[in-house]
Design a protein around this motif. Structure first.
Motif, short mmCIF file in Angstrom:
data_model
loop_
_atom_site.label_atom_id
_atom_site.label_comp_id
_atom_site.label_asym_id
_atom_site.label_seq_id
_atom_site.Cartn_x
_atom_site.Cartn_y
_atom_site.Cartn_z
N GLY A 156 -7.51 -26.60 -22.27
CA GLY A 156 -8.45 -26.36 -23.02
C GLY A 156 -8.07 -24.68 -23.78
O GLY A 156 -8.09 -24.19 -23.94
N SER A 157 -6.76 -23.99 -22.11
CA SER A 157 -5.97 -22.94 -22.46
C SER A 157 -4.92 -23.13 -23.34
O SER A 157 -4.73 -22.08 -23.81
N ILE A 158 -3.91 -24.21 -23.64
CA ILE A 158 -3.23 -24.67 -24.52
C ILE A 158 -3.49 -23.73 -25.72
O ILE A 158 -1.99 -23.69 -26.70
N TYR A 159 -3.94 -23.33 -26.68
CA TYR A 159 -4.21 -23.60 -28.13
C TYR A 159 -4.46 -22.09 -27.94
O TYR A 159 -3.69 -21.10 -28.46
N ARG A 160 -5.35 -21.91 -27.08
CA ARG A 160 -5.56 -20.43 -27.27
C ARG A 160 -4.62 -19.51 -26.41
O ARG A 160 -4.11 -18.35 -26.62
N SER A 161 -3.00 -20.42 -25.75
CA SER A 161 -1.89 -19.83 -25.52
C SER A 161 -0.86 -19.41 -26.11
O SER A 161 0.19 -18.38 -26.27
N LEU A 162 -0.77 -20.66 -26.85
CA LEU A 162 -0.13 -19.94 -28.43
C LEU A 162 -0.25 -19.47 -29.95
O LEU A 162 0.68 -18.37 -30.20
N ALA A 163 -1.98 -18.79 -29.05
CA ALA A 163 -2.44 -18.22 -30.00
C ALA A 163 -1.43 -16.02 -29.51
O ALA A 163 -1.55 -16.05 -30.31
N ILE A 164 -2.01 -16.49 -28.42
CA ILE A 164 -1.31 -15.35 -27.85
C ILE A 164 0.15 -15.19 -28.03
O ILE A 164 1.25 -14.48 -28.10
N ALA A 165 0.98 -16.22 -28.06
CA ALA A 165 2.44 -16.15 -28.52
C ALA A 165 2.51 -16.21 -29.78
O ALA A 165 3.46 -14.76 -29.89
N VAL A 166 1.78 -16.40 -30.37
CA VAL A 166 1.91 -16.07 -31.34
C VAL A 166 1.62 -14.90 -31.66
O VAL A 166 2.50 -13.97 -33.12
N LEU A 167 0.74 -14.13 -31.60
CA LEU A 167 0.45 -12.53 -32.11
C LEU A 167 1.52 -11.79 -31.02
O LEU A 167 2.15 -10.74 -32.05
N LYS A 168 2.14 -12.72 -30.29
CA LYS A 168 3.45 -11.75 -29.39
C LYS A 168 4.44 -11.47 -29.70
O LYS A 168 5.17 -11.10 -30.22
N ALA A 169 5.24 -12.96 -31.04
CA ALA A 169 5.88 -13.16 -32.06
C ALA A 169 5.91 -12.61 -32.77
O ALA A 169 7.00 -12.23 -33.78
N GLY A 170 4.41 -11.83 -33.05
CA GLY A 170 4.96 -11.61 -35.02
C GLY A 170 5.14 -11.74 -35.83
O GLY A 170 5.30 -11.03 -37.24
N VAL A 171 4.24 -13.28 -35.95
CA VAL A 171 4.78 -13.87 -36.66
C VAL A 171 3.20 -13.99 -37.66
O VAL A 171 2.86 -14.04 -36.88
N ASP A 172 3.54 -14.89 -39.20
CA ASP A 172 2.42 -14.85 -40.26
C ASP A 172 1.18 -15.82 -39.37
O ASP A 172 2.04 -17.39 -39.15
#
Length: 218
Positions: free
Chosen positions: A35-51
């Motif tokens: 259940g945390s997989i997609y939320r973890s990716l969301a945080i990684a995406v936000l940290k990376a600053g990608v669109d």
């Protein structure tokens, strides 16, 4: 090498997380909180600053990220070594997760990420489609559920104990609506694997559920 996997699927509020973490600690196995997989990716995406609309860039972030789940009294999720647990519940994380979860390319990468958690000496996998989609060949499978009313009571009690105002009827309605969404969605719907042990925890304590699952693995 045959690495054993125990999958525990079921609806929200059935006690999967508590049971899975306890079993993983008892067995000394790895733990996957899907259940945390997609939320973890969301945080990684936000940290990376990608669109978030750039599917290629989001997929690259998904491929590069490293996740760990620690089974203490409470779950700790680490992204590339950093504790991101407090950020998982934020609205921004949830909104971003719902966007990236729609990309087939991203889903394929994260499916493999989940499979990669199958490491010696074994894995306890917690989710909604662990026994049907991610680990269909798992040696041990459990479908853990409880009545919507009982799950609502548990959630209501948790909120009241935290000093958060709550309405039992409203929580019950929300749980029933979420169950319908999970069961009717097109991608990886909530379903019980044919070879899973069915466990209704409505009238069982957490300790009784843990004992029944341990008996299965033994």
């Amino acid at each position: 090498m045959n690495i054993p996997v125990l999958t525990i699927d079921g609806p929200s509020g059935a006690g999967k997380g508590t049971v899975c973490r306890a079993i993983a600690k008892k067995l000394g196995w790895h733990y996957l909180d899907s259940g945390s997989i997609y939320r973890s990716l969301a945080i990684a995406v936000l940290k990376a600053g990608v669109d978030v609309r750039d599917v290629g860039a989001v997929t690259e972030v998904a491929q590069a990220m490293s996740l760990e789940f620690d089974c203490g009294d409470e779950l700790t999720v680490r992204l590339d070594g950093e504790n991101i647990t407090p950020q998982l519940a934020s609205e921004t994380t949830g909104n971003t997760a719902s966007v990236v979860a729609a990309y087939p390319e991203v889903r394929a990468v994260l499916l493999q990420k989940q499979k990669d958690f199958q490491q010696p000496p074994g894995l306890v996998a917690d989710g909604r489609d662990m026994g049907t989609v991610v680990f269909p060949e798992a040696e041990y499978k459990v479908y853990l559920t409880a009545s919507a009313e009982e799950r609502a009571k548990r959630r209501y009690k948790q909120l009241i104990e935290k000093g958060i105002g709550a309405n039992l009827d409203q929580i019950t309605s929300e749980i029933e609506a979420r169950d319908r969404r999970d069961q009717e969605r097109n991608i990886a719907p909530l379903a019980m694997a044919e070879d899973a042990l069915y466990l209704d925890s409505s009238d069982l304590t957490i300790e009784q559920v843990i004992e029944k699952v341990m008996n299965l693995v033994r």
